[in-house]
Design an enzyme around this catalytic site. Structure first.
Site, PDB file in Angstrom:
ATOM      1  N   SER A 196      43.763  40.606  35.324  1.00  0.00           N
ATOM      2  CA  SER A 196      45.076  40.044  35.653  1.00  0.00           C
ATOM      3  C   SER A 196      45.529  39.124  34.528  1.00  0.00           C
ATOM      4  O   SER A 196      44.705  38.549  33.808  1.00  0.00           O
ATOM      5  CB  SER A 196      44.969  39.234  36.948  1.00  0.00           C
ATOM      6  OG  SER A 196      46.115  38.448  37.140  1.00  0.00           O
ATOM      7  N   TYR A 203      40.928  32.557  42.188  1.00  0.00           N
ATOM      8  CA  TYR A 203      41.293  33.937  41.830  1.00  0.00           C
ATOM      9  C   TYR A 203      41.402  34.079  40.309  1.00  0.00           C
ATOM     10  O   TYR A 203      40.870  35.033  39.718  1.00  0.00           O
ATOM     11  CB  TYR A 203      42.623  34.285  42.510  1.00  0.00           C
ATOM     12  CG  TYR A 203      43.202  35.621  42.107  1.00  0.00           C
ATOM     13  CD1 TYR A 203      42.743  36.809  42.675  1.00  0.00           C
ATOM     14  CD2 TYR A 203      44.218  35.703  41.154  1.00  0.00           C
ATOM     15  CE1 TYR A 203      43.284  38.041  42.302  1.00  0.00           C
ATOM     16  CE2 TYR A 203      44.760  36.928  40.782  1.00  0.00           C
ATOM     17  CZ  TYR A 203      44.293  38.093  41.354  1.00  0.00           C
ATOM     18  OH  TYR A 203      44.820  39.303  40.982  1.00  0.00           O
TER      19      TYR A 203
END
Ligand SMILES: NC(=O)c1ccc[n+]([C@@H]2O[C@H](COP(=O)([O-])OP(=O)(O)OC[C@H]3O[C@@H](n4cnc5c(N)ncnc54)[C@H](O)[C@@H]3O)[C@@H](O)[C@H]2O)c1
Length: 275
Positions: free
Chosen positions: A144, A157
């Site tokens: 990501s 995360y």
């Protein structure tokens, strides 16, 4: 591109390759599975939830919690027996509990690292050995943009995605040096925001440079990465390439970028595949 592929060419026969997509039941994974299945490939979904789309005949579904090592080994053995040995893996399964660190519970944090990092490593341990043996295969990790630049509200995360990038880099060099399997491709894709249940409630900015992406955009991008037969290290959309160099920039520039996105996650209500 030559460096990522160790200067070695290889051929893929898409009538014979077997592709695993972890997290292929919903979101980006599901769009990838549907894209690959429409191209005629044999695709295996491993997910803890059931499929959110009608299963084409060339798609196989296996239920498994990827954070559980023994369960991953067991499902890999079952797949090998029932379908064959996968030659491509898209490590897409992931979770985001969407809370700032001081509000996240111990379980939120353990689940996040358990799925996003241990899950990727267990998947690699289950499927890479056969690829090494054949010196043929492709392991593609969905990391990501937050792995390059952490956003307020999703620190755990973001940390798992930074680790996912390290797992990608480490496996790439291990395939070449430790296992002498230079044709086993390692790829990484770092998307910015994609409209899925994981990021329900995410706020803008969404503009010409950084639009919210659709799962189908990612499905097409991932399928193209596999079908190229070449290892690649990509960010999407193009403007997301702004994030990887931030660690080499002066701190005030990095902090300024983080300030600009500070409230993006404040109303996040991600779904919870594992309760
Ligand atoms: N949506 C975004 O904005 C975005 C941006 C960058 C990266 N990503 C990454 O893309 C990947 C896919 O995310 P998405 O947006 O499609 O999310 P999603 O929640 O829609 O899909 C994730 C899938 O992973 C599965 N999964 C979760 N935990 C699992 C487990 N323990 N075992 C097996 N399967 C499990 C879920 O059931 C779900 O089907 C993730 O790795 C995510 O971190 C997403």
């Amino acid at each position: 591109m030559r460096a990522l592929n160790n200067g070695v060419s290889d051929k893929y026969d898409w009538d014979k390759e077997i592709i695993v997509v972890t997290g292929g039941s919903g979101g980006i994974g599901a769009a990838t599975v549907q894209n690959l299945a429409a191209r005629g490939s044999k695709v295996i979904v491993i997910d803890v939830l059931g499929l959110t789309f009608t299963k084409p005949s060339n798609v196989y579904y296996y239920k498994c919690d990827l954070s559980n090592y023994e369960a991953v080994l067991a499902v890999a053995a079952k797949i090998s027996k029932e379908v064959g040995d996968p030659t491509c893996v898209v490590a897409c399964a992931g979770i985001c509990r969407g809370k700032p660190i001081l509000e996240a519970s111990k379980r939120d944090i353990e689940l996040t690292f358990g799925v996003n990092n241990l899950g990727v490593i267990w998947t690699a341990k289950a499927f890479l050995p056969k690829m090494v043996q054949a010196n043929h295969g492709h392991f593609l990790i969905i990391a990501s943009q937050t792995g390059h630049l952490a956003t307020a509200g999703v620190t755990d995360y973001a940390a798992t995605k930074a680790a996912a990038i390290a797992i990608y880099e480490g496996l790439q060099t291990e395939m070449k040096h430790n296992y002498k399997a230079p044709a086993v491709r390692l790829s990484c894709l770092c998307p910015s925001a994609v409209k899925t249940k994981m990021f329900t409630g995410i706020k803008g900015p969404s503009n010409f440079f950084m639009p919210f992406l659709k799962p189908e955009d990612l499905g097409d991008c991932i399928a193209n990465m596999l079908w190229s037969g070449k290892a690649q290290n990509l960010s999407i959309p193009a403007f997301a390439y702004i994030s990887p160099p931030t660690r080499a920039l002066p701190d005030w520039m990095r902090v300024g970028m983080q300030d600009g996105g500070a409230d993006v996650m404040t109303e996040l209500k991600p779904h919870r595949p594992l309760n």
